[in-house]
Design a protein around this motif. Structure first.
Motif, PDB file in Angstrom:
ATOM      1  N   LEU A 148      79.207  30.460  31.937  1.00 39.96           N
ATOM      2  CA  LEU A 148      78.059  31.107  32.570  1.00 39.96           C
ATOM      3  C   LEU A 148      77.786  32.513  32.036  1.00 39.96           C
ATOM      4  N   LYS A 153      75.971  30.861  40.142  1.00 38.60           N
ATOM      5  CA  LYS A 153      75.132  29.686  40.374  1.00 38.60           C
ATOM      6  C   LYS A 153      75.632  29.089  41.674  1.00 38.60           C
ATOM      7  N   ASP A 162      70.219  29.801  40.758  1.00 39.24           N
ATOM      8  CA  ASP A 162      70.873  30.177  39.499  1.00 39.24           C
ATOM      9  C   ASP A 162      70.495  31.590  39.094  1.00 39.24           C
ATOM     10  N   THR A 164      72.569  33.274  36.887  1.00 38.41           N
ATOM     11  CA  THR A 164      73.549  33.520  35.834  1.00 38.41           C
ATOM     12  C   THR A 164      72.890  34.174  34.634  1.00 38.41           C
ATOM     13  N   LYS A 166      73.471  33.378  31.603  1.00 41.82           N
ATOM     14  CA  LYS A 166      73.116  32.267  30.719  1.00 41.82           C
ATOM     15  C   LYS A 166      71.716  31.755  31.040  1.00 41.82           C
ATOM     16  N   ASN A 167      71.400  31.576  32.314  1.00 40.50           N
ATOM     17  CA  ASN A 167      70.081  31.099  32.736  1.00 40.50           C
ATOM     18  C   ASN A 167      69.001  32.132  32.408  1.00 40.50           C
ATOM     19  N   LYS A 168      69.293  33.397  32.642  1.00 45.47           N
ATOM     20  CA  LYS A 168      68.322  34.455  32.347  1.00 45.47           C
ATOM     21  C   LYS A 168      68.029  34.525  30.846  1.00 45.47           C
ATOM     22  N   THR A 170      68.262  32.052  28.750  1.00 45.93           N
ATOM     23  CA  THR A 170      67.489  30.853  28.434  1.00 45.93           C
ATOM     24  C   THR A 170      66.016  31.059  28.778  1.00 45.93           C
ATOM     25  N   ARG A 171      65.741  31.681  29.924  1.00 48.56           N
ATOM     26  CA  ARG A 171      64.346  31.950  30.316  1.00 48.56           C
ATOM     27  C   ARG A 171      63.690  32.945  29.367  1.00 48.56           C
TER      28      ARG A 171
END
Length: 181
Positions: A148, A153, A162, A164, A166-168, A170-171
């Motif tokens: 992460l 998450k 989410d 994280t 990692k998610n931010k 990706t966005r």
């Protein structure tokens, strides 16, 4: 989807009986034990699933294995056996737990983080989500996921929150790709 509905019906019927007889706590505990047996004792499940073994012998095994428990749980397990759904024990236990949680105004959350959260951090997350969901409390099950990068998450039921890194990332990447088109 149909199997989920059927499993919920078993759990709802058992929950209703347990509420009427004021044995919800003990039934919840017994179902948790049955779930553990179903998940960890391959020989037990294999025996109950074997088509060459008669239903009488399978029901006798349920009677002896869960003799210390309530007749309601034993009968539910026998009904699952009769319906050819003995492998649904964990799902019935989970559905029963969800009904119990709902009746108590609580929720179960799985929190994924890069490292094990401290008790204070778990409490903060639990209080934040209890307020957000309008629940009395949220029970936290912390799972470590080093992929992460950072952040949290949180999974409650079928909803995932989410935040994280990692998610931010990706966005941000998605937004950059869309802008460059």
């Amino acid at each position: 989807m149909r199997d989920v509905t059927i499993v919920k019906r078993y759990a709802e019927a058992l929950f209703e009986v347990a509420v009427n007889r004021d044995i919800v706590e003990s039934v919840r505990s017994e179902l948790h034990t049955a779930k553990q047996v179903a998940q960890n004792d391959a020989a037990f499940v294999r025996f109950l699933s074997e088509p060459k073994i008669g239903l009488d012998k399978k029901k006798a095994l349920i009677e002896t294995s869960f003799a210390a428990g309530s007749i309601e749980v034993r009968n539910t397990l026998k009904l699952l056996l009769d319906a050819g759904r003995i492998d649904s024990i964990p799902q019935v236990a989970d559905s029963f737990q969800a009904l119990y949680d709902e009746s108590q105004g609580t929720a179960q959350a799985t929190v994924y983080s890069v490292r094990e959260l401290s008790d204070m951090e778990k409490q903060t997350v639990a209080e934040t989500f209890a307020q957000k969901l309008g629940k009395k409390s949220v029970s936290i099950d912390n799972k470590v996921d080093p992929t992460l990068l950072g952040g949290l998450k949180v999974r409650i039921g079928n909803t995932i929150y989410d935040s994280t890194i990692k998610n931010k990332l990706t966005r941000i990447e998605r937004n950059l790709v869309n802008v460059s088109k």
